[in-house]
Scaffold this motif. Structure first.
Motif, PDB file in Angstrom:
ATOM      1  N   VAL A  31       0.827  -1.053   0.047  1.00 29.23           N
ATOM      2  CA  VAL A  31       0.092  -0.009   0.008  1.00 29.23           C
ATOM      3  C   VAL A  31       0.795   1.209   0.046  1.00 29.23           C
ATOM      4  CG1 VAL A  31      -1.756   1.262   1.354  1.00 29.23           C
ATOM      5  CG2 VAL A  31      -1.914  -1.178   1.306  1.00 29.23           C
ATOM      6  N   LEU A  32       0.648   2.161  -1.079  1.00 31.56           N
ATOM      7  CA  LEU A  32       1.911   3.232  -1.127  1.00 31.56           C
ATOM      8  C   LEU A  32       0.826   4.390  -1.006  1.00 31.56           C
ATOM      9  CD1 LEU A  32       3.773   2.417  -4.381  1.00 31.56           C
ATOM     10  CD2 LEU A  32       4.485   1.591  -1.971  1.00 31.56           C
ATOM     11  N   SER A  59       1.226  -4.847 -10.349  1.00 29.45           N
ATOM     12  CA  SER A  59       0.073  -5.276 -10.509  1.00 29.45           C
ATOM     13  C   SER A  59      -0.730  -5.491  -9.092  1.00 29.45           C
ATOM     14  CB  SER A  59       0.132  -6.464 -11.350  1.00 29.45           C
ATOM     15  OG  SER A  59       0.839  -7.533 -10.748  1.00 29.45           O
ATOM     16  N   GLN A  60      -0.088  -5.552  -8.211  1.00 30.66           N
ATOM     17  CA  GLN A  60      -0.773  -6.168  -6.848  1.00 30.66           C
ATOM     18  C   GLN A  60      -0.813  -4.721  -5.924  1.00 30.66           C
ATOM     19  OE1 GLN A  60       0.264  -9.738  -4.948  1.00 30.66           O
ATOM     20  NE2 GLN A  60       1.353 -10.118  -6.779  1.00 30.66           N
ATOM     21  N   ASN A  98      -7.495   0.238  -7.992  1.00 27.56           N
ATOM     22  CA  ASN A  98      -6.644   0.114  -6.755  1.00 27.56           C
ATOM     23  C   ASN A  98      -6.034   1.515  -6.588  1.00 27.56           C
ATOM     24  OD1 ASN A  98      -7.550  -2.492  -6.146  1.00 27.56           O
ATOM     25  ND2 ASN A  98      -5.481  -3.363  -7.307  1.00 27.56           N
ATOM     26  N   THR A  99      -6.358   2.469  -7.513  1.00 21.33           N
ATOM     27  CA  THR A  99      -5.501   3.871  -7.073  1.00 21.33           C
ATOM     28  C   THR A  99      -6.710   4.817  -6.466  1.00 21.33           C
ATOM     29  OG1 THR A  99      -6.297   4.745  -9.504  1.00 21.33           O
ATOM     30  CG2 THR A  99      -4.075   3.472  -9.083  1.00 21.33           C
ATOM     31  N   VAL A 120      -8.740   4.730   3.515  1.00 22.69           N
ATOM     32  CA  VAL A 120      -7.439   4.486   3.794  1.00 22.69           C
ATOM     33  C   VAL A 120      -7.315   3.770   5.049  1.00 22.69           C
ATOM     34  CG1 VAL A 120      -5.476   5.782   4.492  1.00 22.69           C
ATOM     35  CG2 VAL A 120      -6.850   6.774   2.768  1.00 22.69           C
ATOM     36  N   ALA A 121      -8.179   3.816   6.015  1.00 25.30           N
ATOM     37  CA  ALA A 121      -8.182   2.903   7.193  1.00 25.30           C
ATOM     38  C   ALA A 121      -8.457   1.355   6.924  1.00 25.30           C
ATOM     39  CB  ALA A 121      -9.281   3.315   8.273  1.00 25.30           C
TER      40      ALA A 121
END
Length: 241
Positions: A31-32, A59-60, A98-99, A120-121
């Motif tokens: 998670v970035l 990809s993940q 996922n963005t 986010v949590a």
């Protein structure tokens, strides 16, 4: 707080990209937390180059951006949704679903901010949070204040921030005056924080972040209290340290 010396902007960008790529290689479903503005563009482009060479797989990965201007649609060329697609997402194999970027198009600030805090949590907060730093010491759009913010909230941008961001707009009148931003407390939940800084204009802010008192008048100073914060800055930005 660990400070890594870089020779110039390009060297800073490569060193930052190395840290981000190591995170993704070691944990493919990382998670970035990501940042916008001109400072991280070099790091994003380096990561794109490594992706094209087959050195890194996104990809993940899932991403959560710090902030977004209030009142801009996702397709507005000045929105951070558009910025991230243009400078990063469209050039790698990340799943767009996922963005995540705060919904600046939602005029209901309370609803937009509350919803972003929830996602986010639910993601467990970033494994790595990338940050730039403003000339006034802001992180995200958390401006100097008399207290540290908590969750995602709507902020009135200071004149110095509006001036700094005007270079990206045709006219300074076009710069939005408000933004939705992750709060300082949310940022501090990240397991690692990576701050990047370049240029003489950032020297005072970098000094205050690393060596000044911890005070909300320099929001970045709270990073001194994080257990895993790395600063990568070039010679000009480190001139006062």
């Amino acid at each position: 707080m660990k400070v890594i010396h870089a020779k110039d902007y390009n060297d800073m960008s490569r060193k930052a990209a190395n840290i981000i790529s190591a995170q993704v290689i070691l944990k493919p479903n990382s998670v970035l937390g990501l940042a916008t503005g001109t400072t991280p563009i070099g790091a994003y482009h380096q990561l794109i180059d490594w992706f094209k060479k087959g050195d890194i797989d996104f990809s993940q990965v899932s991403t959560y951006n710090l902030d977004e201007y209030r009142g801009l649609s996702h397709d507005d060329p000045q929105s951070y949704h558009h910025f991230m697609r243009e400078n990063f997402f469209d050039h790698i194999n990340i799943n767009v679903a996922n963005t995540h970027v705060p919904d600046g198009s939602n005029p209901n600030a309370e609803e937009a901010c509350s919803e972003y805090d929830k996602i986010v949590a639910a993601a467990g907060y970033p494994d790595l949070q990338l940050l730039g730093i403003g000339n006034n010491g802001h992180i995200g759009f958390n401006e100097p204040d008399d207290h540290f913010s908590k969750g995602t909230h709507c902020v009135n941008l200071t004149e110095s921030t509006i001036q700094a961001n005007s270079r990206l707009f045709d006219r300074i009148e076009d710069v939005p005056r408000q933004a939705y931003t992750m709060g300082v407390q949310t940022i501090m939940y990240a397991r690692m924080i990576l701050v990047i800084a370049s240029g003489a204009a950032k020297a005072q802010a970098v000094h205050d972040m690393c060596a000044g008192p911890v005070t909300p008048s320099c929001p970045a100073s709270i990073l001194q209290l994080h257990t895993n914060c790395v600063v990568v800055a070039d010679e000009e930005a480190l001139a006062l340290l």
